[in-house]
Design a protein around this motif. Structure first.
Motif, PDB file in Angstrom:
ATOM      1  N   LEU A   1       0.777  -1.250  -0.052  1.00 40.90           N
ATOM      2  CA  LEU A   1       0.137  -0.081  -0.146  1.00 40.90           C
ATOM      3  C   LEU A   1       0.877   1.305   0.004  1.00 40.90           C
ATOM      4  O   LEU A   1       1.618   1.409   0.922  1.00 40.90           O
ATOM      5  CB  LEU A   1      -0.999   0.023   1.312  1.00 40.90           C
ATOM      6  CG  LEU A   1      -1.857  -1.082   1.401  1.00 40.90           C
ATOM      7  CD1 LEU A   1      -2.466  -0.937   2.684  1.00 40.90           C
ATOM      8  CD2 LEU A   1      -3.051  -1.138   0.300  1.00 40.90           C
ATOM      9  N   ALA A   2       0.546   2.137  -1.157  1.00 43.24           N
ATOM     10  CA  ALA A   2       1.500   3.482  -1.199  1.00 43.24           C
ATOM     11  C   ALA A   2       0.534   4.462  -1.477  1.00 43.24           C
ATOM     12  O   ALA A   2       0.972   5.232  -2.442  1.00 43.24           O
ATOM     13  CB  ALA A   2       2.461   3.226  -1.825  1.00 43.24           C
ATOM     14  N   ALA A   3      -0.700   4.502  -1.166  1.00 45.12           N
ATOM     15  CA  ALA A   3      -1.730   5.459  -1.654  1.00 45.12           C
ATOM     16  C   ALA A   3      -2.040   6.442  -0.726  1.00 45.12           C
ATOM     17  O   ALA A   3      -3.232   7.299  -1.190  1.00 45.12           O
ATOM     18  CB  ALA A   3      -2.872   4.806  -2.333  1.00 45.12           C
TER      19      ALA A   3
ATOM     20  N   LYS B   1      -1.833   9.991   1.908  1.00 47.67           N
ATOM     21  CA  LYS B   1      -1.257  11.154   1.773  1.00 47.67           C
ATOM     22  C   LYS B   1      -0.317  11.561   2.769  1.00 47.67           C
ATOM     23  O   LYS B   1       0.517  12.575   2.739  1.00 47.67           O
ATOM     24  CB  LYS B   1      -2.301  12.396   1.721  1.00 47.67           C
ATOM     25  CG  LYS B   1      -3.200  11.661   0.366  1.00 47.67           C
ATOM     26  CD  LYS B   1      -4.221  13.183   0.201  1.00 47.67           C
ATOM     27  CE  LYS B   1      -4.573  13.409  -1.097  1.00 47.67           C
ATOM     28  NZ  LYS B   1      -5.217  11.997  -1.917  1.00 47.67           N
ATOM     29  N   GLY B   2      -0.426  10.666   3.968  1.00 48.22           N
ATOM     30  CA  GLY B   2       0.889  11.084   4.882  1.00 48.22           C
ATOM     31  C   GLY B   2       0.620  12.313   5.604  1.00 48.22           C
ATOM     32  O   GLY B   2       1.554  13.034   5.716  1.00 48.22           O
ATOM     33  N   SER B   3      -0.593  12.765   5.862  1.00 47.43           N
ATOM     34  CA  SER B   3      -0.946  14.004   6.526  1.00 47.43           C
ATOM     35  C   SER B   3      -0.126  14.356   7.767  1.00 47.43           C
ATOM     36  O   SER B   3       0.451  15.354   8.161  1.00 47.43           O
ATOM     37  CB  SER B   3      -2.362  14.156   6.882  1.00 47.43           C
ATOM     38  OG  SER B   3      -2.864  12.929   7.535  1.00 47.43           O
ATOM     39  N   ARG B   4       0.072  13.260   8.774  1.00 48.63           N
ATOM     40  CA  ARG B   4       0.730  13.644   9.876  1.00 48.63           C
ATOM     41  C   ARG B   4       2.279  13.677   9.716  1.00 48.63           C
ATOM     42  O   ARG B   4       3.058  14.133  10.586  1.00 48.63           O
ATOM     43  CB  ARG B   4       0.781  12.199  10.884  1.00 48.63           C
ATOM     44  CG  ARG B   4      -0.786  12.016  11.494  1.00 48.63           C
ATOM     45  CD  ARG B   4      -1.098  10.764  12.333  1.00 48.63           C
ATOM     46  NE  ARG B   4      -1.331   9.657  11.065  1.00 48.63           N
ATOM     47  CZ  ARG B   4      -1.430   8.388  11.539  1.00 48.63           C
ATOM     48  NH1 ARG B   4      -1.468   8.249  12.791  1.00 48.63           N
ATOM     49  NH2 ARG B   4      -1.552   7.514  10.476  1.00 48.63           N
TER      50      ARG B   4
ATOM     51  N   LYS C   1       5.009  10.473   2.615  1.00 47.43           N
ATOM     52  CA  LYS C   1       6.048   9.896   3.216  1.00 47.43           C
ATOM     53  C   LYS C   1       6.652   8.523   2.642  1.00 47.43           C
ATOM     54  O   LYS C   1       7.867   8.359   2.647  1.00 47.43           O
ATOM     55  CB  LYS C   1       5.525   9.480   4.858  1.00 47.43           C
ATOM     56  CG  LYS C   1       4.406   8.479   4.690  1.00 47.43           C
ATOM     57  CD  LYS C   1       3.790   8.116   6.308  1.00 47.43           C
ATOM     58  CE  LYS C   1       2.714   7.283   6.034  1.00 47.43           C
ATOM     59  NZ  LYS C   1       2.117   7.434   7.247  1.00 47.43           N
ATOM     60  N   GLN C   2       5.854   7.883   1.776  1.00 52.16           N
ATOM     61  CA  GLN C   2       6.380   6.431   1.283  1.00 52.16           C
ATOM     62  C   GLN C   2       7.621   6.852   0.242  1.00 52.16           C
ATOM     63  O   GLN C   2       8.278   5.683  -0.330  1.00 52.16           O
ATOM     64  CB  GLN C   2       5.375   5.540   0.666  1.00 52.16           C
ATOM     65  CG  GLN C   2       4.355   6.158  -0.359  1.00 52.16           C
ATOM     66  CD  GLN C   2       3.248   6.789   0.342  1.00 52.16           C
ATOM     67  OE1 GLN C   2       3.276   7.330   1.312  1.00 52.16           O
ATOM     68  NE2 GLN C   2       2.054   6.807  -0.452  1.00 52.16           N
TER      69      GLN C   2
ATOM     70  N   ALA D   1      -9.499   6.929  -1.211  1.00 49.82           N
ATOM     71  CA  ALA D   1      -9.574   7.885   0.032  1.00 49.82           C
ATOM     72  C   ALA D   1      -9.001   7.353   1.212  1.00 49.82           C
ATOM     73  O   ALA D   1      -8.524   8.193   2.065  1.00 49.82           O
ATOM     74  CB  ALA D   1     -10.870   8.903  -0.074  1.00 49.82           C
ATOM     75  N   GLU D   2      -9.508   6.157   1.512  1.00 51.08           N
ATOM     76  CA  GLU D   2      -9.246   5.457   3.001  1.00 51.08           C
ATOM     77  C   GLU D   2      -8.522   4.329   2.769  1.00 51.08           C
ATOM     78  O   GLU D   2      -8.445   3.776   1.478  1.00 51.08           O
ATOM     79  CB  GLU D   2     -10.649   5.297   3.518  1.00 51.08           C
ATOM     80  CG  GLU D   2     -11.629   6.179   3.984  1.00 51.08           C
ATOM     81  CD  GLU D   2     -11.153   7.217   4.846  1.00 51.08           C
ATOM     82  OE1 GLU D   2     -10.041   6.803   5.650  1.00 51.08           O
ATOM     83  OE2 GLU D   2     -11.488   8.505   5.032  1.00 51.08           O
TER      84      GLU D   2
ATOM     85  N   SER E   1      -8.176   1.353  -0.836  1.00 48.88           N
ATOM     86  CA  SER E   1      -6.898   1.028  -1.117  1.00 48.88           C
ATOM     87  C   SER E   1      -6.850  -0.408  -1.302  1.00 48.88           C
ATOM     88  O   SER E   1      -6.204  -0.891  -2.366  1.00 48.88           O
ATOM     89  CB  SER E   1      -5.884   1.554  -0.665  1.00 48.88           C
ATOM     90  OG  SER E   1      -5.992   3.080  -0.828  1.00 48.88           O
TER      91      SER E   1
ATOM     92  N   ASP F   1       1.999  -2.234   4.735  1.00 48.78           N
ATOM     93  CA  ASP F   1       2.151  -0.784   4.356  1.00 48.78           C
ATOM     94  C   ASP F   1       3.475  -0.310   3.951  1.00 48.78           C
ATOM     95  O   ASP F   1       4.380  -0.758   4.399  1.00 48.78           O
ATOM     96  CB  ASP F   1       1.838  -0.262   5.943  1.00 48.78           C
ATOM     97  CG  ASP F   1       0.712  -0.220   6.708  1.00 48.78           C
ATOM     98  OD1 ASP F   1      -0.214  -0.565   5.936  1.00 48.78           O
ATOM     99  OD2 ASP F   1       0.975  -0.254   7.881  1.00 48.78           O
ATOM    100  N   GLY F   2       3.325   0.205   2.729  1.00 47.26           N
ATOM    101  CA  GLY F   2       4.737   0.612   2.054  1.00 47.26           C
ATOM    102  C   GLY F   2       5.430   1.656   3.039  1.00 47.26           C
ATOM    103  O   GLY F   2       6.553   1.973   2.695  1.00 47.26           O
ATOM    104  N   ALA F   3       4.607   1.991   3.979  1.00 47.56           N
ATOM    105  CA  ALA F   3       5.487   2.932   4.952  1.00 47.56           C
ATOM    106  C   ALA F   3       6.076   2.164   6.165  1.00 47.56           C
ATOM    107  O   ALA F   3       6.508   2.900   6.930  1.00 47.56           O
ATOM    108  CB  ALA F   3       4.572   4.017   5.404  1.00 47.56           C
TER     109      ALA F   3
ATOM    110  N   LYS G   1       5.979   1.963  11.566  1.00 42.64           N
ATOM    111  CA  LYS G   1       5.499   2.500  10.258  1.00 42.64           C
ATOM    112  C   LYS G   1       6.098   4.026  10.399  1.00 42.64           C
ATOM    113  O   LYS G   1       5.947   4.535  11.753  1.00 42.64           O
ATOM    114  CB  LYS G   1       3.951   2.442  10.595  1.00 42.64           C
ATOM    115  CG  LYS G   1       3.293   2.886   9.286  1.00 42.64           C
ATOM    116  CD  LYS G   1       1.778   2.922   9.476  1.00 42.64           C
ATOM    117  CE  LYS G   1       1.293   3.819  10.487  1.00 42.64           C
ATOM    118  NZ  LYS G   1      -0.283   3.753  10.730  1.00 42.64           N
TER     119      LYS G   1
END
Ligand code: CTP
Ligand code: MG
Length: 243
Positions: free
Chosen positions: A19-21, A23-26, A33-34, A92-93, A97, A115-117, A222
């Motif tokens: 998963l790399a979709a 937005k990394g808001s935090r 971030k990915q 979006a969630e 994805s 998680d790609g993160a 993560k």
């Protein structure tokens, strides 16, 4: 409909869904971030490379519409991640994805959703997950919590302190019989407005299958906020030094 029995035949197809979709808001960064640089590579490279070098048969990469070309050219082709069979767009969630990835993973009996993160995933985590999903149909890696966890109310006043010895922090990969998880997503589709943070929750709510929790690694963090990049970078360096 509840699915109860899944066989555990060997020699069946196992697909990783990365998963790399998000937005990394935090992270508060210009790029998700990915795709930020960690050591010499983008964060996403590390988990793709881990699955490339693992026993999984192929990889479905899920990313944002604007990043499909970037992922193909600057990560998958550039670093020769030949197991990536498809790059599909997310939603979006997180669970949208995952759902898109699940549909794209046709032919797979088992899927490992990652998680790609989480760049510090290890070969042991991947092979332990494959072994466990063949037995349990639903499995996640996690680690026992180190701190006491407190439940608080809206005024941040303590309400309860659950028994720490039974609390685990959940990580990825989360591994499932693909048919089971697809069936559970059908249940979710009829029953919106649920707070869903991972796929084991979906299996808990929409089937009678219980999730096996196996040991992941404290290193398998993560990337969420800026300091996580420093921590991960140290873990990845340590790996290089000990080889
Ligand atoms: N993810 C995704 N699609 C989404 C949301 C998340 O593919 N709509 C992915 C992220 O790219 C990440 C993983 O799911 O690899 C875990 O999600 P999280 O850490 O929450 O990432 P973000 O949602 O991007 O970050 P934030 O919650 O801080 O916005
Ligand atoms: Mg998120």
């Amino acid at each position: 409909s509840n699915i109860e029995i899944f066989d555990a035949v060997d020699g069946v197809k196992v697909t990783a869904i990365v998963l790399a979709a998000g937005k990394g808001s935090r992270m508060h960064s210009d790029i998700p971030k990915q795709f930020m640089t960690l050591g010499d590579y983008p964060v996403l490279y590390y988990s793709l490379k881990a699955f490339q070098d693992s026993p999984v048969d192929d990889i479905i990469l899920v990313t944002g519409e604007d990043y499909v070309e970037y992922c193909r050219n600057d990560i998958v082709d550039r670093y020769n991640i030949t197991k990536v069979r498809k790059i599909v767009t997310g939603g979006a969630e997180r669970y949208y994805s995952v759902h898109n990835g699940l549909i794209a993973a046709d032919g797979a009996k088992y899927v490992l959703i990652h998680d790609g993160a989480r760049p510090c995933i290890t070969q042991k985590i991947i092979t332990d997950s494959i072994d466990a999903v063949k037995i349990y149909s639903a499995c996640t890696v996690g680690v026992p919590v180190k701190d006491t966890i407190k439940i608080v109310d809206e005024d941040q006043m303590g309400v309860d302190t659950p028994d720490r010895s039974r609390l685990w922090q959940v990580q990825t990969p989360q591994s499932f019989n693909r048919e089971l998880l697809l069936t559970c997503y059908d249940g979710l589709a009829h029953d919106k407005c649920q707070v869903i943070t991972d796929d084991t929750m979906i299996v808990e709510r929409y089937s009678s299958v219980r999730t096996k929790v196996i040991m992941g690694a404290y290193e398998n963090l993560k990337i969420t906020t800026p300091e996580d990049l420093k921590i991960a970078s140290n873990f990845l360096k340590k790996d290089v030094d000990t080889k």
